[in-house]
Design an enzyme around this catalytic site. Structure first.
Site, PDB file in Angstrom:
ATOM      1  N   GLU A  40       0.830  -1.200   0.000  1.00 26.67           N
ATOM      2  CA  GLU A  40       0.000   0.000   0.000  1.00 26.67           C
ATOM      3  C   GLU A  40       0.874   1.263   0.000  1.00 26.67           C
ATOM      4  O   GLU A  40       1.935   1.294   0.627  1.00 26.67           O
ATOM      5  CB  GLU A  40      -0.929   0.022   1.224  1.00 26.67           C
ATOM      6  CG  GLU A  40      -2.038  -1.002   1.168  1.00 26.67           C
ATOM      7  CD  GLU A  40      -2.939  -0.935   2.392  1.00 26.67           C
ATOM      8  OE1 GLU A  40      -2.708  -0.054   3.253  1.00 26.67           O
ATOM      9  OE2 GLU A  40      -3.855  -1.762   2.497  1.00 26.67           O
ATOM     10  N   ASP A 173      -1.668   6.396 -39.739  1.00 30.16           N
ATOM     11  CA  ASP A 173      -2.980   5.807 -40.026  1.00 30.16           C
ATOM     12  C   ASP A 173      -3.986   6.931 -40.242  1.00 30.16           C
ATOM     13  O   ASP A 173      -3.684   8.100 -40.034  1.00 30.16           O
ATOM     14  CB  ASP A 173      -3.442   4.843 -38.915  1.00 30.16           C
ATOM     15  CG  ASP A 173      -3.463   5.492 -37.543  1.00 30.16           C
ATOM     16  OD1 ASP A 173      -3.873   6.666 -37.442  1.00 30.16           O
ATOM     17  OD2 ASP A 173      -3.074   4.830 -36.565  1.00 30.16           O
ATOM     18  N   LYS A 196      -3.576   1.523 -42.744  1.00 26.11           N
ATOM     19  CA  LYS A 196      -3.235   0.499 -41.754  1.00 26.11           C
ATOM     20  C   LYS A 196      -4.495  -0.218 -41.288  1.00 26.11           C
ATOM     21  O   LYS A 196      -5.562   0.369 -41.205  1.00 26.11           O
ATOM     22  CB  LYS A 196      -2.552   1.174 -40.549  1.00 26.11           C
ATOM     23  CG  LYS A 196      -2.162   0.222 -39.424  1.00 26.11           C
ATOM     24  CD  LYS A 196      -1.559   0.971 -38.244  1.00 26.11           C
ATOM     25  CE  LYS A 196      -2.615   1.615 -37.374  1.00 26.11           C
ATOM     26  NZ  LYS A 196      -2.070   2.199 -36.134  1.00 26.11           N
ATOM     27  N   ARG A 198      -5.648  -3.260 -38.120  1.00 31.24           N
ATOM     28  CA  ARG A 198      -5.217  -4.040 -36.958  1.00 31.24           C
ATOM     29  C   ARG A 198      -6.006  -5.339 -36.877  1.00 31.24           C
ATOM     30  O   ARG A 198      -7.167  -5.328 -36.455  1.00 31.24           O
ATOM     31  CB  ARG A 198      -5.423  -3.238 -35.666  1.00 31.24           C
ATOM     32  CG  ARG A 198      -4.400  -2.161 -35.426  1.00 31.24           C
ATOM     33  CD  ARG A 198      -4.463  -1.672 -33.987  1.00 31.24           C
ATOM     34  NE  ARG A 198      -3.531  -0.587 -33.740  1.00 31.24           N
ATOM     35  CZ  ARG A 198      -2.238  -0.729 -33.460  1.00 31.24           C
ATOM     36  NH1 ARG A 198      -1.728  -1.955 -33.432  1.00 31.24           N
ATOM     37  NH2 ARG A 198      -1.473   0.303 -33.242  1.00 31.24           N
ATOM     38  N   ASP A 222       3.127  10.860 -34.862  1.00 35.30           N
ATOM     39  CA  ASP A 222       2.071  10.159 -34.128  1.00 35.30           C
ATOM     40  C   ASP A 222       2.068  10.631 -32.676  1.00 35.30           C
ATOM     41  O   ASP A 222       2.977  11.351 -32.247  1.00 35.30           O
ATOM     42  CB  ASP A 222       2.281   8.646 -34.212  1.00 35.30           C
ATOM     43  CG  ASP A 222       0.977   7.857 -34.084  1.00 35.30           C
ATOM     44  OD1 ASP A 222      -0.073   8.478 -33.847  1.00 35.30           O
ATOM     45  OD2 ASP A 222       1.015   6.619 -34.213  1.00 35.30           O
ATOM     46  N   THR A 227       4.406  -0.560 -28.775  1.00 35.49           N
ATOM     47  CA  THR A 227       5.309  -1.652 -29.162  1.00 35.49           C
ATOM     48  C   THR A 227       6.202  -1.235 -30.338  1.00 35.49           C
ATOM     49  O   THR A 227       7.199  -1.891 -30.623  1.00 35.49           O
ATOM     50  CB  THR A 227       4.521  -2.905 -29.569  1.00 35.49           C
ATOM     51  OG1 THR A 227       3.699  -2.595 -30.705  1.00 35.49           O
ATOM     52  CG2 THR A 227       3.640  -3.387 -28.426  1.00 35.49           C
TER      53      THR A 227
END
Length: 313
Positions: A40, A173, A196, A198, A222, A227
């Site tokens: 905590e 995109d 693009k 996904r 962007d 990733t």
């Protein structure tokens, strides 16, 4: 009593906190943060904030849940210490990608986080390049969403040889076109778009390039690198289509999983990210530009009840 501006922060991004304080010539208010044996969070604000305008700086970057909980506890502590106002500065707003129901039974976590911040006691929110601008509407308190493009324009003009006849800004995109177009207008450059799709989470397939990139330096713009697969696949296609150089600019460098290693080996020549998220070590290919002055100016303007949007005109 004199209503001084107090600036304090959690543990998510101490370097940016110190840069903003240095820009404003204000010493950060010391906060003691520790953890109990069971994990905590425990904290104590070491000086009075009663009646003061407080700016609380904390990115909800990885570990997202720890940093978010730390932020909520800090807001609660300030509210209970009778701070005059609590402006919460969130350079990177976590959970921003969960802004709508894409499928049945999906949560809208960005709205939940907005509710938590408001109920905890935030007076206003100051953030940068929200993944979805409609998140501002999730709050019933004022929200200022800063834009990072001025620092990228400055960095590129300083460190890169920009030939306006041989350079194009590329949106990774369709969803990022508005952001990329604004950046392209400031740079005086044309725009191209990557088509693009996904097939699943964190997997990107770049199908086509809409626009002319042959013989051009391409600047992909962007809001974040997670990733890194979108930018890596995009750079690969741009080089195949004849781009002579590929530069990537993104506000938030999350660099999840093995993103840093993949970016270092990719077709991208240079990657520029801001310091909204703190990092210890980065490959030489990745350059950091600071947004401390942008946040500092916005904080001054908020305190003086001046326009913030004028910073981007």
């Amino acid at each position: 009593m004199k209503n001084d501006m107090k600036i304090l922060g959690g543990s998510s991004n101490r370097p940016l906190l110190e840069k903003i304080c240095s820009y404003l010539n204000v010493s950060p208010t010391h906060v003691e943060i520790s953890r109990f044996a069971d994990g905590e969070i425990n904290m104590r604000i070491e000086e009075t904030v009663r009646g003061h305008d407080v700016f609380l700086i904390q990115s909800t970057s990885p570990p997202v849940n720890d940093n978010l909980m730390e932020l909520l506890i800090l807001i609660d502590a300030l509210k209970r210490a009778s701070a005059g106002s609590i402006a919460v500065v969130i350079p990177y707003y976590g959970y921003a990608r969960q802004d709508r129901k894409a499928r049945g039974r999906d949560p809208i976590t960005a709205k939940l986080v907005a509710n938590l911040l408001t109920v905890a006691g935030a007076s206003r929110i100051l953030t940068m390049d929200l993944h979805s601008e409609q998140i501002q509407g999730f709050f019933d308190i004022p929200v200022d969403n800063l834009q990072s493009f001025p620092v990228f324009v400055e960095a590129l003009k300083k460190h890169e040889c920009i030939d306006k006849d041989k350079t194009v800004v590329v949106s990774p995109d369709v969803g990022a076109v508005k952001r990329a177009r604004k950046f392209a207008e400031k740079m005086g450059l044309p725009i191209a778009i990557l088509d693009k799709r996904r097939p699943k989470e964190n997997v990107a397939e770049i199908l086509h390039v809409i626009g002319d990139v042959e013989g051009m330096s391409s600047i992909m713009f962007d809001d974040m690198i997670d990733t890194g697969r979108t930018l890596i696949e995009g750079a690969k296609l741009l080089k195949q289509k004849g781009s002579t150089k590929v530069i990537a600019c993104a506000t938030h460098g999350l660099f999840s999983q093995n993103a840093l290693e993949m970016l270092d080996k990719s077709d991208i020549d240079t990657v520029y990210v801001t310091d909204t998220i703190a990092h210890d070590e980065l490959p030489d290919k990745i350059k950091i530009v600071s947004v401390a002055s942008l946040f500092g100016e916005a904080m001054i303007r908020i305190r003086k009840s001046l326009s913030v949007s004028i910073l981007f005109k």
